[in-house]
Design a protein around this motif. Sequence first.
Motif, PDB file in Angstrom:
ATOM      1  N   ALA A 104     -44.769 -37.154  43.405  1.00  8.42           N
ATOM      2  CA  ALA A 104     -44.227 -38.162  42.487  1.00  8.42           C
ATOM      3  C   ALA A 104     -42.722 -37.951  42.387  1.00  8.42           C
ATOM      4  N   TRP A 105     -41.990 -39.058  42.383  1.00  9.34           N
ATOM      5  CA  TRP A 105     -40.541 -38.970  42.206  1.00  9.34           C
ATOM      6  C   TRP A 105     -40.241 -38.542  40.776  1.00  9.34           C
ATOM      7  N   GLN A 106     -39.137 -37.870  40.598  1.00 10.85           N
ATOM      8  CA  GLN A 106     -38.761 -37.481  39.242  1.00 10.85           C
ATOM      9  C   GLN A 106     -38.451 -38.732  38.430  1.00 10.85           C
ATOM     10  N   GLU A 107     -38.836 -38.734  37.171  1.00  6.34           N
ATOM     11  CA  GLU A 107     -38.798 -39.930  36.355  1.00  6.34           C
ATOM     12  C   GLU A 107     -37.394 -40.259  35.843  1.00  6.34           C
ATOM     13  N   ASN A 108     -36.517 -39.323  35.800  1.00  2.53           N
ATOM     14  CA  ASN A 108     -35.124 -39.579  35.408  1.00  2.53           C
ATOM     15  C   ASN A 108     -34.227 -38.555  36.093  1.00  2.53           C
ATOM     16  N   TYR A 109     -32.966 -38.638  35.868  1.00  7.04           N
ATOM     17  CA  TYR A 109     -32.025 -37.829  36.638  1.00  7.04           C
ATOM     18  C   TYR A 109     -32.075 -36.344  36.300  1.00  7.04           C
ATOM     19  N   TYR A 110     -32.654 -35.954  35.147  1.00 11.81           N
ATOM     20  CA  TYR A 110     -32.699 -34.538  34.779  1.00 11.81           C
ATOM     21  C   TYR A 110     -34.124 -33.959  34.799  1.00 11.81           C
ATOM     22  N   PHE A 111     -35.064 -34.720  35.329  1.00 13.56           N
ATOM     23  CA  PHE A 111     -36.456 -34.248  35.382  1.00 13.56           C
ATOM     24  C   PHE A 111     -36.831 -33.630  36.738  1.00 13.56           C
TER      25      PHE A 111
END
Length: 268
Positions: free
Chosen positions: A109-116
């Motif tokens: 799964a791609w990270q959900e936001n830039y800091y996740f």
Amino acid sequence: MSYIYRSRHARRILTAPRLPVAVASAVVALAAGLGAVAASNASVPSAPPAAAAEAVVPRESPSKADRAKRPTAAPTQSQSQSQSQSQAQTSAPAAPAAPAQLDLPYQFAWQENYYFCGPAATRIALTARNLFPSQSQVAQSLGTTESGTNSSQDTTRALNAYTGSNFYTAHFIRGQSASAADTAELKQRVVHAISQGYAVVANISGSTVDDAGNGHAYPGGHYLTIVGYSNNGDTVRIADPADALGVGSYTLGIQRMADWIALRGYAA
């Protein structure tokens, strides 16, 4: 004229005078009684003391059959432990060697936001253990903020908490680049973890080029997951939740992987 020849040297034979029959019988009876008493005294010697008898009469050597019937002495505790350890060492099967290549099944799964990136990479590792928390749940375990996830100590703690184990430990490469010892340790720990069914979460910084010639740059730092290896650990497979190419998976040589981790760490 006839005559009886008599030798001049013929011996005279003396004969005992004959006794009356009654007297002879009495003499015979008396002699018989005296002989019986003498015989009785000769056949019954006085018994020696018990101790002397034991000293005089030797013991017979036991036959093989008698020795076989005798119980053997029980082994001592130390002998029993030694025998048990020897049997255990003899019968214990050797640990199977890790395969030359192994890829773990996982859910990407791609990270959900830039800091996740920390929560996303940690969750990918957990799915290899059939655990599927949300990225937000993992972020809470990691203490992730908009500044990101602090270090591999956090990913190690969260991975052990979710897996209910103490398998993971945090390892760090302190130098600007990985030494030969750092690279060898990374290789050994990746092979061990993957062969046991545990993915590795690495904290990297800077840029590198993968085996296909594609560049990957994270100057501010990033987390990604090592989900497999090949060539006995000389090559690792990466699941990258922020891959700019939109693929999310690529391979990298172990030396370049170790240099990418330099100044950071990994949970394995």
